[in-house]
Enzyme design. Structure first.
Site, PDB file in Angstrom:
ATOM      1  N   CYS A 136       0.838  -1.204   0.000  1.00  0.00           N
ATOM      2  CA  CYS A 136       0.000   0.000   0.000  1.00  0.00           C
ATOM      3  C   CYS A 136       0.871   1.251   0.000  1.00  0.00           C
ATOM      4  O   CYS A 136       1.274   1.741   1.052  1.00  0.00           O
ATOM      5  CB  CYS A 136      -0.946  -0.007   1.204  1.00  0.00           C
ATOM      6  SG  CYS A 136      -2.135   1.361   1.155  1.00  0.00           S
ATOM      7  N   CYS A 139      -0.554   4.291   1.757  1.00  0.00           N
ATOM      8  CA  CYS A 139      -0.495   4.216   3.224  1.00  0.00           C
ATOM      9  C   CYS A 139       0.924   4.452   3.741  1.00  0.00           C
ATOM     10  O   CYS A 139       1.128   5.148   4.726  1.00  0.00           O
ATOM     11  CB  CYS A 139      -0.925   2.831   3.707  1.00  0.00           C
ATOM     12  SG  CYS A 139      -2.360   2.171   2.862  1.00  0.00           S
ATOM     13  N   ASP A 140       1.890   3.842   3.079  1.00  0.00           N
ATOM     14  CA  ASP A 140       3.239   3.795   3.662  1.00  0.00           C
ATOM     15  C   ASP A 140       4.248   4.720   2.979  1.00  0.00           C
ATOM     16  O   ASP A 140       5.335   4.948   3.504  1.00  0.00           O
ATOM     17  CB  ASP A 140       3.790   2.350   3.565  1.00  0.00           C
ATOM     18  CG  ASP A 140       2.958   1.385   4.399  1.00  0.00           C
ATOM     19  OD1 ASP A 140       2.317   1.843   5.357  1.00  0.00           O
ATOM     20  OD2 ASP A 140       2.937   0.185   4.080  1.00  0.00           O
TER      21      ASP A 140
HETATM   22  P1  FAD Z   1     -10.277  -5.453   6.236  1.00  0.00           P
HETATM   23  O1  FAD Z   1      -9.367  -4.575   6.980  1.00  0.00           O
HETATM   24  O2  FAD Z   1      -9.788  -6.162   5.041  1.00  0.00           O
HETATM   25  O3  FAD Z   1     -10.851  -6.507   7.295  1.00  0.00           O
HETATM   26  C1  FAD Z   1     -11.743  -7.509   6.941  1.00  0.00           C
HETATM   27  C2  FAD Z   1     -11.722  -8.568   8.012  1.00  0.00           C
HETATM   28  O4  FAD Z   1     -12.760  -9.504   7.763  1.00  0.00           O
HETATM   29  C3  FAD Z   1     -10.413  -9.374   8.069  1.00  0.00           C
HETATM   30  O5  FAD Z   1      -9.964  -9.487   9.376  1.00  0.00           O
HETATM   31  C4  FAD Z   1     -10.815 -10.738   7.531  1.00  0.00           C
HETATM   32  O6  FAD Z   1     -10.058 -11.771   8.125  1.00  0.00           O
HETATM   33  C5  FAD Z   1     -12.280 -10.827   7.979  1.00  0.00           C
HETATM   34  N1  FAD Z   1     -13.034 -11.776   7.186  1.00  0.00           N
HETATM   35  C6  FAD Z   1     -12.874 -12.082   5.866  1.00  0.00           C
HETATM   36  N2  FAD Z   1     -13.707 -13.069   5.516  1.00  0.00           N
HETATM   37  C7  FAD Z   1     -14.414 -13.398   6.628  1.00  0.00           C
HETATM   38  C8  FAD Z   1     -15.415 -14.374   6.911  1.00  0.00           C
HETATM   39  N3  FAD Z   1     -15.872 -15.206   5.961  1.00  0.00           N
HETATM   40  N4  FAD Z   1     -15.893 -14.473   8.173  1.00  0.00           N
HETATM   41  C9  FAD Z   1     -15.442 -13.617   9.154  1.00  0.00           C
HETATM   42  N5  FAD Z   1     -14.497 -12.692   8.938  1.00  0.00           N
HETATM   43  C10 FAD Z   1     -13.982 -12.589   7.696  1.00  0.00           C
HETATM   44  N6  FAD Z   1      -5.316   2.384   5.179  1.00  0.00           N
HETATM   45  C11 FAD Z   1      -5.157   3.592   5.759  1.00  0.00           C
HETATM   46  O7  FAD Z   1      -6.104   4.376   5.822  1.00  0.00           O
HETATM   47  N7  FAD Z   1      -3.951   3.950   6.328  1.00  0.00           N
HETATM   48  C12 FAD Z   1      -2.878   3.135   6.318  1.00  0.00           C
HETATM   49  O8  FAD Z   1      -1.792   3.508   6.802  1.00  0.00           O
HETATM   50  C13 FAD Z   1      -3.015   1.844   5.722  1.00  0.00           C
HETATM   51  N8  FAD Z   1      -1.985   0.987   5.682  1.00  0.00           N
HETATM   52  C14 FAD Z   1      -2.131  -0.225   5.074  1.00  0.00           C
HETATM   53  C15 FAD Z   1      -1.039  -1.089   5.014  1.00  0.00           C
HETATM   54  C16 FAD Z   1      -1.166  -2.308   4.399  1.00  0.00           C
HETATM   55  C17 FAD Z   1       0.037  -3.216   4.352  1.00  0.00           C
HETATM   56  C18 FAD Z   1      -2.413  -2.706   3.815  1.00  0.00           C
HETATM   57  C19 FAD Z   1      -2.551  -4.062   3.163  1.00  0.00           C
HETATM   58  C20 FAD Z   1      -3.498  -1.855   3.857  1.00  0.00           C
HETATM   59  C21 FAD Z   1      -3.362  -0.603   4.477  1.00  0.00           C
HETATM   60  N9  FAD Z   1      -4.414   0.297   4.510  1.00  0.00           N
HETATM   61  C22 FAD Z   1      -4.279   1.512   5.141  1.00  0.00           C
HETATM   62  C23 FAD Z   1      -5.707  -0.020   3.896  1.00  0.00           C
HETATM   63  C24 FAD Z   1      -6.696  -0.467   4.986  1.00  0.00           C
HETATM   64  O9  FAD Z   1      -6.074  -1.430   5.774  1.00  0.00           O
HETATM   65  C25 FAD Z   1      -7.964  -1.018   4.378  1.00  0.00           C
HETATM   66  O10 FAD Z   1      -8.529  -0.085   3.470  1.00  0.00           O
HETATM   67  C26 FAD Z   1      -8.984  -1.315   5.461  1.00  0.00           C
HETATM   68  O11 FAD Z   1      -8.435  -2.162   6.433  1.00  0.00           O
HETATM   69  C27 FAD Z   1     -10.235  -1.950   4.890  1.00  0.00           C
HETATM   70  O12 FAD Z   1     -11.070  -2.224   5.954  1.00  0.00           O
HETATM   71  P2  FAD Z   1     -12.248  -3.275   5.863  1.00  0.00           P
HETATM   72  O13 FAD Z   1     -12.975  -3.139   7.156  1.00  0.00           O
HETATM   73  O14 FAD Z   1     -13.005  -3.108   4.622  1.00  0.00           O
HETATM   74  O15 FAD Z   1     -11.599  -4.725   5.751  1.00  0.00           O
END
Ligand code: FAD
Ligand code: NDP
Length: 311
Positions: A136, A139-140
């Site tokens: 990302c 992000c970083d």
């Molecule tokens: P996610 O964070 O993807 O979480 C979804 C969760 O649901 C996961 O824990 C997964 O295991 C769970 N899940 C999946 N399937 C199932 C199932 N069938 N049953 C139960 N649970 C399930 N964004 C920023 O704003 N700032 C940053 O500095 C930043 N740094 C990042 C660094 C990295 C390396 C990455 C990869 C991303 C970064 N992001 C950052 C982006 C940010 O992390 C994502 O946009 C955000 O986390 C998305 O949130 P979400 O709630 O949609 O899902």
């Protein structure tokens, strides 16, 4: 039977839980157990410092931020279960959620299962992940270790072009490794990258190894047509080779786009089935940030509350 079940535990799921809990909907959250290869808490648990989430002027660790969100969900009345949802049945009401052979029923469902950034599994990746390697750039990219340093972006899509262009604000130079002799990106995004003096595009090229000492310092690359090998000086290596939305468990019950993302009605968390809402990265392949995921989680909870009270 529950009023609402929330599936997924990133910023989207927890914000939905906080709002649904405060609205006395007693939400049940399945936070997942390494679902999609990511720990409960979501993608932020795979990174170190978060500097762009409002309210934390000194930054906050990804784990700590997600721990705090989890605690806030519980404080607001959510029940959090550390299990992965295996299947859901949206064909009849109430909806059924199956977890490890046990069925749970709910009047509404919020899907917040996120997406997983694809990785290459390069030699050196495990060693240098978060020590120069990231999935990302937005992000970083602004971290001090990348300032005025040569960086590498892998990919030829819109994300890669956007991220390479973004990184030129901080980097001394950005190398793009594109595995074919053309971009997948839209014309405008590709042209912007090609016009940027700080970006050097290596067509038909792939990385073969990440190298360094404590932090990444070099990337070995290979021209896939000629076999020519080169070593690039690089303090950062960013994958931008796409994401996989965590929607396998939906087994075609909701409308998805061609890449598997849940389709929501423009500007809303509404899916193709009334009473089923989606938020966060599982329905957003463009913005993909913690704050946008959290914002859409709020919308999903408010929409679920509205759905339940207006029937
Ligand atoms: P996610 O964070 O993807 O979480 C979804 C969760 O649901 C996961 O824990 C997964 O295991 C769970 N899940 C999946 N399937 C199932 C199932 N069938 N049953 C139960 N649970 C399930 N964004 C920023 O704003 N700032 C940053 O500095 C930043 N740094 C990042 C660094 C990295 C390396 C990455 C990869 C991303 C970064 N992001 C950052 C982006 C940010 O992390 C994502 O946009 C955000 O986390 C998305 O949130 P979400 O709630 O949609 O899902
Ligand atoms: P894409 O799937 O569009 O592109 C992925 C890129 O990574 C392609 O160039 C692909 O190569 C390359 N790639 C995939 N696997 C590998 C591999 N193993 N080794 C090397 N290269 C690899 O993903 P994006 O994240 O770029 O975009 C996803 C969606 O989001 C798209 O619809 C895009 O338009 C949209 N988007 C829009 C933005 C905007 O409009 N501002 C910004 C960001 C994304 P190949 O082409 O050879 O398959």
């Amino acid at each position: 039977m529950r009023k609402v079940i929330i599936i997924g535990s990133g910023p989207a799921g927890h914000t939905a839980a906080i709002y649904a809990g405060r609205a006395t909907m007693a939400p049940l959250m399945f936070e997942g157990m390494m679902a999609g290869g990511v720990a409960a808490g979501g993608q932020l648990t795979t990174t170190t410092e978060i500097e762009n989430f409002p309210g934390f002027p000194e930054g906050i660790g990804g784990w700590e931020l997600m721990d705090r969100m989890r605690q806030q969900s519980i404080n607001c009345g959510a029940e959090v279960i550390t299990e992965t949802v295996d299947a859901i049945d949206l064909s009849k009401r109430p909806f059924t959620v199956t977890v490890d052979g046990t069925e749970h029923q709910a009047e509404s469902i919020i899907i917040a299962t996120g997406a997983t950034a694809k990785r290459l599994g390069l030699p050196g990746e495990e060693t240098f992940w978060n020590k120069g390697m990231s999935a990302c750039a937005v992000c970083d990219g602004a971290l001090p270790i990348f300032r005025d340093k040569p960086l590498v972006v892998i990919g030829g899509g819109d994300s890669a072009c956007e991220e390479a262009t973004f990184l030129t604000k901080f980097a001394s130079k950005v190398h793009m490794l594109v595995r074919r002799d053309e971009f997948r990106a839209s014309k405008v995004m590709g042209q912007r990258a090609m016009d940027n003096d700080k970006i050097e595009i290596h067509w038909n090229s792939a990385a073969t190894e990440a190298k360094g000492d404590e932090f990444l310092s070099h990337v070995e690359i290979e021209n896939l047509k000629t076999g020519e090998k080169k070593t690039l000086e690089a303090n950062g290596l960013f994958y931008a080779i796409g994401h996989k939305p965590n929607t396998d468990f939906l087994t075609g019950q909701l409308e998805l786009d061609e890449s598997g993302y849940i389709i929501t009605k423009d500007g809303t968390p509404e899916t193709s089935i009334p009473g089923v809402f989606a938020c966060g990265d599982v329905q957003d392949k463009k913005w993909r940030q913690a704050i946008t995921a959290a914002g859409s989680g709020c919308m999903a909870a408010l929409a679920a509350e509205h759905f339940l009270t207006s029937r």
